[in-house]
Design a protein around this motif. Structure first.
Motif, PDB file in Angstrom:
ATOM      1  N   GLY A 281       0.783  -1.234   0.000  1.00  0.00           N
ATOM      2  CA  GLY A 281       0.000   0.000   0.000  1.00  0.00           C
ATOM      3  C   GLY A 281       0.813   1.281   0.000  1.00  0.00           C
ATOM      4  N   VAL A 282       2.015   1.217  -0.560  1.00  0.00           N
ATOM      5  CA  VAL A 282       2.854   2.423  -0.641  1.00  0.00           C
ATOM      6  C   VAL A 282       2.653   3.070  -2.007  1.00  0.00           C
ATOM      7  N   ALA A 283       2.296   4.333  -2.011  1.00  0.00           N
ATOM      8  CA  ALA A 283       2.088   5.034  -3.277  1.00  0.00           C
ATOM      9  C   ALA A 283       3.388   5.042  -4.072  1.00  0.00           C
ATOM     10  N   SER A 284       3.304   4.626  -5.319  1.00  0.00           N
ATOM     11  CA  SER A 284       4.519   4.556  -6.128  1.00  0.00           C
ATOM     12  C   SER A 284       4.166   4.644  -7.607  1.00  0.00           C
ATOM     13  N   GLU A 285       5.177   4.997  -8.389  1.00  0.00           N
ATOM     14  CA  GLU A 285       5.034   5.009  -9.835  1.00  0.00           C
ATOM     15  C   GLU A 285       6.379   4.646 -10.449  1.00  0.00           C
ATOM     16  N   PHE A 286       6.355   3.790 -11.465  1.00  0.00           N
ATOM     17  CA  PHE A 286       7.550   3.417 -12.207  1.00  0.00           C
ATOM     18  C   PHE A 286       7.330   3.797 -13.662  1.00  0.00           C
ATOM     19  N   LYS A 287       8.251   4.583 -14.205  1.00  0.00           N
ATOM     20  CA  LYS A 287       8.170   4.918 -15.619  1.00  0.00           C
ATOM     21  C   LYS A 287       9.507   4.611 -16.278  1.00  0.00           C
ATOM     22  N   THR A 288       9.464   3.882 -17.384  1.00  0.00           N
ATOM     23  CA  THR A 288      10.667   3.498 -18.100  1.00  0.00           C
ATOM     24  C   THR A 288      10.823   4.317 -19.369  1.00  0.00           C
ATOM     25  N   TYR A 289      12.009   4.901 -19.549  1.00  0.00           N
ATOM     26  CA  TYR A 289      12.329   5.683 -20.742  1.00  0.00           C
ATOM     27  C   TYR A 289      13.201   4.840 -21.663  1.00  0.00           C
ATOM     28  N   SER A 290      12.862   4.802 -22.936  1.00  0.00           N
ATOM     29  CA  SER A 290      13.630   4.022 -23.898  1.00  0.00           C
ATOM     30  C   SER A 290      14.478   4.944 -24.770  1.00  0.00           C
ATOM     31  N   GLY A 291      15.563   4.388 -25.296  1.00  0.00           N
ATOM     32  CA  GLY A 291      16.411   5.156 -26.195  1.00  0.00           C
ATOM     33  C   GLY A 291      17.225   6.234 -25.527  1.00  0.00           C
ATOM     34  N   VAL A 292      17.432   6.114 -24.215  1.00  0.00           N
ATOM     35  CA  VAL A 292      18.232   7.095 -23.483  1.00  0.00           C
ATOM     36  C   VAL A 292      19.284   6.354 -22.672  1.00  0.00           C
ATOM     37  N   PRO A 293      20.422   6.996 -22.379  1.00  0.00           N
ATOM     38  CA  PRO A 293      21.469   6.340 -21.597  1.00  0.00           C
ATOM     39  C   PRO A 293      21.191   6.428 -20.104  1.00  0.00           C
ATOM     40  N   HIS A 294      21.768   5.516 -19.365  1.00  0.00           N
ATOM     41  CA  HIS A 294      21.728   5.611 -17.906  1.00  0.00           C
ATOM     42  C   HIS A 294      22.345   6.948 -17.505  1.00  0.00           C
ATOM     43  N   GLY A 295      21.697   7.635 -16.588  1.00  0.00           N
ATOM     44  CA  GLY A 295      22.188   8.935 -16.151  1.00  0.00           C
ATOM     45  C   GLY A 295      21.609  10.108 -16.916  1.00  0.00           C
ATOM     46  N   PHE A 296      20.681   9.839 -17.836  1.00  0.00           N
ATOM     47  CA  PHE A 296      20.158  10.911 -18.694  1.00  0.00           C
ATOM     48  C   PHE A 296      19.436  11.989 -17.914  1.00  0.00           C
ATOM     49  N   GLY A 297      18.938  11.672 -16.715  1.00  0.00           N
ATOM     50  CA  GLY A 297      18.130  12.625 -15.967  1.00  0.00           C
ATOM     51  C   GLY A 297      18.906  13.785 -15.383  1.00  0.00           C
ATOM     52  N   VAL A 298      20.232  13.634 -15.269  1.00  0.00           N
ATOM     53  CA  VAL A 298      21.055  14.712 -14.732  1.00  0.00           C
ATOM     54  C   VAL A 298      21.346  15.731 -15.830  1.00  0.00           C
ATOM     55  N   VAL A 299      21.321  17.003 -15.475  1.00  0.00           N
ATOM     56  CA  VAL A 299      21.558  18.080 -16.426  1.00  0.00           C
ATOM     57  C   VAL A 299      22.826  17.833 -17.236  1.00  0.00           C
ATOM     58  N   GLY A 300      22.752  18.051 -18.542  1.00  0.00           N
ATOM     59  CA  GLY A 300      23.906  17.897 -19.412  1.00  0.00           C
ATOM     60  C   GLY A 300      23.508  18.206 -20.845  1.00  0.00           C
ATOM     61  N   GLU A 301      24.467  18.597 -21.634  1.00  0.00           N
ATOM     62  CA  GLU A 301      24.193  18.947 -23.027  1.00  0.00           C
ATOM     63  C   GLU A 301      24.263  17.712 -23.925  1.00  0.00           C
ATOM     64  N   TYR A 302      23.167  17.438 -24.622  1.00  0.00           N
ATOM     65  CA  TYR A 302      23.099  16.327 -25.561  1.00  0.00           C
ATOM     66  C   TYR A 302      22.741  16.853 -26.942  1.00  0.00           C
ATOM     67  N   GLU A 303      23.317  16.242 -27.952  1.00  0.00           N
ATOM     68  CA  GLU A 303      22.938  16.598 -29.321  1.00  0.00           C
ATOM     69  C   GLU A 303      21.659  15.887 -29.732  1.00  0.00           C
TER      70      GLU A 303
END
Length: 355
Positions: A281-303
């Motif tokens: 009964g713990v509120a949770s959400e899992f979302k999977t992103y495809s086509g991105v590298p591990h660590g993509f969520g941290v600020v950084g410049e990508y082409e």
């Protein structure tokens, strides 16, 4: 780690040996360093965006901490947010900008040095080699092997028994230093990236003291003393080193931003966690992103535009999750009912904000 008989590799490294890493999604990027349980994004920065950071590093609970405040704080109410980083730590410009982004959204951000007096060897801003010669490639592979070895040694030292007491000191100091922000949010919130994702998960649980802070049970006859959770809600992006046992005792709502086919957050562990949180009964959400590298969520410049879009979407998703629970807590709307009901409130909140 000076004794020769002590293992120098992280336990997760053994499980990864013999596996074939998927092809890199970004030139110069590797999913993992020779089987280690930290990827390239965990130990090096992507090229940083233009401009500097706006916070400052100071002592909080005798621990070096990067603090970023909303422009109108303390004149306007704020909520306290822990930001727990990957191995690049608090001196990374990317991590500092990430903290500043949350501060602009009304959070007083506290980013502690979890690796107090034990920084990652060779942690530097990411640079990309352009068309190296064959000889240079051989040299680079030799350097990568040594780097992988030192990273494994370093990671083996970063246990919950070592890191969590550091976070505990900062938590206690923050409750005193920023009591108004803690009270305004009804507690402390946390976002965790890579290594910091596992720490956020552990802070969200009720654990025996021996696990939570590396302490001995105070009174064995009275039984195991439990403490926690230490956060009201948390958001986790591309976690690393997470074990099934880490989910036990979780009480606080958690959002997981995941990467498809991520060797650093095994699918069976993710599925176990999702099942455990749902059944308890713990509120949770899992979302999977495809086509991105591990660590993509941290600020950084990508082409790659797809990565840029996913990065912005993940930030909005994490922000909405935190603000949702902060909104209901501060307005004294109690979280009664199941995790499903809480998640429904979250989706209503996101829709209202147009996200």
């Amino acid at each position: 780690m000076s004794e020769p008989e002590v293992a120098t590799k992280a336990p997760e490294s053994d499980a990864a040996e013999g596996t074939t890493s998927p092809p890199s999604l970004v030139p110069g990027d590797t999913p993992a360093q020779s089987g280690a349980s930290l990827g390239e994004h965990c130990v090096t920065d992507r090229p940083s965006p233009l401009g500097g950071s706006s916070g400052e590093i100071t002592k909080l609970g005798e621990v070096d901490t990067y603090i970023s405040k909303p422009a109108d704080y303390p004149h306007a109410p704020s909520k306290l947010l822990f930001l727990l980083t990957g191995a690049t730590g608090i001196h990374s410009k990317n991590n500092q900008i990430q903290a500043d982004n949350f501060a602009r959204e009304g959070f007083l951000v506290v980013m502690p040095d979890m690796f107090e007096n034990d920084p990652l060897p060779g942690s530097v801003t990411y640079t990309e080699e352009k068309d190296p010669s064959v000889i240079e490639q051989i040299k680079m592979r030799a350097v990568d092997t040594i780097k992988s070895f030192t990273i494994d040694m370093w990671l083996a030292r970063q246990t919950p028994e070592k890191v969590l007491p550091i976070l505990h000191k900062v938590i206690e100091a923050a409750k005193d230093e920023f009591a108004d922000a803690v009270a305004n949010g009804g507690g402390i919130y946390s976002v965790g990236y890579c290594f910091g994702g596992r720490m956020t998960l552990l802070l969200a649980g009720e654990k025996p003291d021996t696990v939570a802070w590396g302490q001995q049970v105070k009174d064995e006859e009275a039984g195991v003393v439990k403490s926690g959770p230490f956060i009201k809600a948390g958001a986790i992006a591309h976690a690393t080193s997470v074990a099934r046992e880490d989910f036990e005792g979780t009480k606080s709502p958690l959002l997981f931003v995941c990467v498809e086919n991520d060797q650093l957050f095994a699918e069976d562990v993710r599925e176990h966690g999702e099942k455990y949180l749902n059944e308890n009964g713990v509120a949770s959400e899992f979302k999977t992103y495809s086509g991105v590298p591990h660590g993509f969520g941290v600020v950084g410049e990508y082409e790659d535009t797809k990565i840029k879009v996913a990065q912005a979407e993940a930030f909005d998703q994490m922000l909405a999750w935190l603000k949702h629970f902060g909104f209901f807590i501060c307005d004294d709307i109690k979280h009664k009912g199941s995790a499903t009901n809480n998640t429904l409130f979250y989706f209503i909140y996101v829709k209202q904000r147009g996200r």
